[in-house]
Design a protein around this motif. Structure first.
Motif, PDB file in Angstrom:
ATOM      1  N   ASP A   1      -2.633  -5.460   8.657  1.00 28.46           N
ATOM      2  CA  ASP A   1      -3.700  -5.738   7.587  1.00 28.46           C
ATOM      3  C   ASP A   1      -4.943  -4.790   8.180  1.00 28.46           C
ATOM      4  O   ASP A   1      -5.504  -4.494   7.132  1.00 28.46           O
ATOM      5  N   ILE A   2      -5.130  -4.760   9.363  1.00 27.52           N
ATOM      6  CA  ILE A   2      -6.598  -3.685   9.742  1.00 27.52           C
ATOM      7  C   ILE A   2      -6.195  -2.332   9.397  1.00 27.52           C
ATOM      8  O   ILE A   2      -6.986  -1.629   8.966  1.00 27.52           O
ATOM      9  N   VAL A   3      -4.768  -1.871   9.493  1.00 29.82           N
ATOM     10  CA  VAL A   3      -4.671  -0.555   9.439  1.00 29.82           C
ATOM     11  C   VAL A   3      -4.323  -0.162   7.986  1.00 29.82           C
ATOM     12  O   VAL A   3      -4.982   0.802   7.358  1.00 29.82           O
ATOM     13  N   GLY A   4      -3.722  -1.161   6.998  1.00 33.16           N
ATOM     14  CA  GLY A   4      -3.730  -0.901   5.725  1.00 33.16           C
ATOM     15  C   GLY A   4      -2.773   0.021   5.341  1.00 33.16           C
ATOM     16  O   GLY A   4      -1.626   0.467   6.104  1.00 33.16           O
ATOM     17  N   ASP A   5      -2.891   0.511   4.216  1.00 38.61           N
ATOM     18  CA  ASP A   5      -1.855   1.814   3.573  1.00 38.61           C
ATOM     19  C   ASP A   5      -2.218   2.946   4.107  1.00 38.61           C
ATOM     20  O   ASP A   5      -2.516   3.940   3.043  1.00 38.61           O
ATOM     21  N   GLU A   6      -2.264   3.315   5.135  1.00 35.98           N
ATOM     22  CA  GLU A   6      -2.657   4.910   5.650  1.00 35.98           C
ATOM     23  C   GLU A   6      -1.908   5.246   6.878  1.00 35.98           C
ATOM     24  O   GLU A   6      -1.655   4.295   7.816  1.00 35.98           O
ATOM     25  N   PRO A   7      -1.489   6.479   7.227  1.00 36.27           N
ATOM     26  CA  PRO A   7      -0.881   6.860   8.311  1.00 36.27           C
ATOM     27  C   PRO A   7      -1.869   6.435   9.688  1.00 36.27           C
ATOM     28  O   PRO A   7      -2.888   6.556   9.414  1.00 36.27           O
ATOM     29  N   PHE A   8      -1.417   6.365  10.813  1.00 35.82           N
ATOM     30  CA  PHE A   8      -2.032   5.597  11.694  1.00 35.82           C
ATOM     31  C   PHE A   8      -1.623   6.110  13.102  1.00 35.82           C
ATOM     32  O   PHE A   8      -0.370   6.480  13.303  1.00 35.82           O
ATOM     33  N   ALA A   9      -2.199   6.085  14.209  1.00 39.50           N
ATOM     34  CA  ALA A   9      -1.625   6.457  15.657  1.00 39.50           C
ATOM     35  C   ALA A   9      -1.476   5.351  16.373  1.00 39.50           C
ATOM     36  O   ALA A   9      -2.235   4.002  16.144  1.00 39.50           O
TER      37      ALA A   9
END
Ligand code: G1P
Length: 291
Positions: free
Chosen positions: A119-127
């Protein structure tokens, strides 16, 4: 592909370095004069990460305190004229609102820990950055990966990899090697902790990943794998059916600080890399080697 958020799974029990980690989180173990978690947050900052997501557990609240401002300490340092120390604290502190903390309520594995950040990251690429692996290099490992991701573009997933001796492959996630371009190659298979003699290569997954948000949907229903834990590697195998995965052979020395030998070696390596400590440390080590 802009990577703004990094997830730091910090809920682990640190059983390999007990009793040091009985009451203290392993991520607060000190390499020279900085806790492990500070090194990886600095690495992420250098790579352009703007938001730091910590997946913590019980007994980990000191990590949250570490990234807070300590008013009393600040005031005391100021009153004593210790401006250099004040500057270090100010530099190490993330900007207001740039951190999030969520808890993994049960030790169900790395995959589950990453899923807790959905939920914190949401809909985007992340490391994803594992704090017990430190890489000594400038630019840091994550910056090298983000640069590789920018070149690849699109819906790519990247994993930092390093070759390990064949008799150690069973300790890691291992990647199969496909078409190669310089230090980057297409991953054509992955296996978490393969049995001796069954690894598809010697390229081990190290603690740095760049992942597309679709991984969360897979993690949601991911079954337990190696060690009876929900494995990130297994979810990545699922995502690799529809998206590309690349291995990045980063430049730099990798240190597994979650083991006693690796922790000691990291202290020597990072100490020797410090201009203010190098000469004294070299003399001391010489003395011990001659004993
Ligand atoms: C995790 C990953 C594994 C990776 C390793 C690197 O394993 O599951 O694929 O090779 O980190 O440190 P762990 O060390 O948590 O068992």
């Amino acid at each position: 592909m802009k990577i703004r958020k990094a997830v730091f799974p910090v809920a682990g029990l640190g059983t390999r370095v007990l009793p040091a980690t009985k009451a203290m989180p392993k991520e607060m173990l000190t390499i020279v004069d900085r806790p492990l978690i500070q090194y990886v947050v600095d690495e992420a900052k250098e790579a352009g990460i703007e938001h730091f997501v910590f997946v913590t557990g019980r007994n980990k609240s000191v990590i949250e305190d570490h990234f807070d401002r300590m008013y009393e300490l600040d005031a005391t340092l100021s009153a004593r004229g210790k401006t250099a120390e004040q500057e270090v604290l100010a530099r190490d502190q993330p900007a207001a609102g740039a951190t999030s903390f969520t808890r993994q309520q049960a030790p169900l594995g790395l995959g589950h820990a990453v899923w807790c950040a959905r939920d914190i990251v949401g809909d985007e690429p992340f490391a994803v950055v594992l704090p017990d692996e430190l890489v000594l290099n400038r630019p840091g490992c994550l910056k090298q990966m983000i640069e590789a991701a920018e070149k690849l573009g699109g819906n790519s997933n990247l994993i930092a990899v390093e070759e390990v001796p064949g008799h150690l492959t069973h300790n890691y996630g291992i990647c199969g090697v496909g078409a190669r371009q310089g230090r980057t190659f297409e991953i054509n298979g992955m296996v978490e902790k393969p049995k001796q003699g069954t690894a598809p290569s010697n390229f081990s997954i190290t603690g740095r990943y760049i992942l597309q948000p679709q991984i969360f949907r897979i993690l949601e229903t991911q079954e337990r794998g190696a060690g009876n834990e929900i494995q990130l590697t297994d979810a990545m195998i699922g995502l690799a059916r529809t998206q590309k995965f690349y291995g990045v052979e980063f430049e730099g020395e990798r240190h597994d600080c979650g083991s006693k030998a690796g922790f000691l070696r990291a202290n020597i390596a990072f100490g020797m890399a410090r201009a203010d400590l190098r000469d004294g440390l070299r003399e001391e080590m010489k003395r011990y080697l001659e004993k």
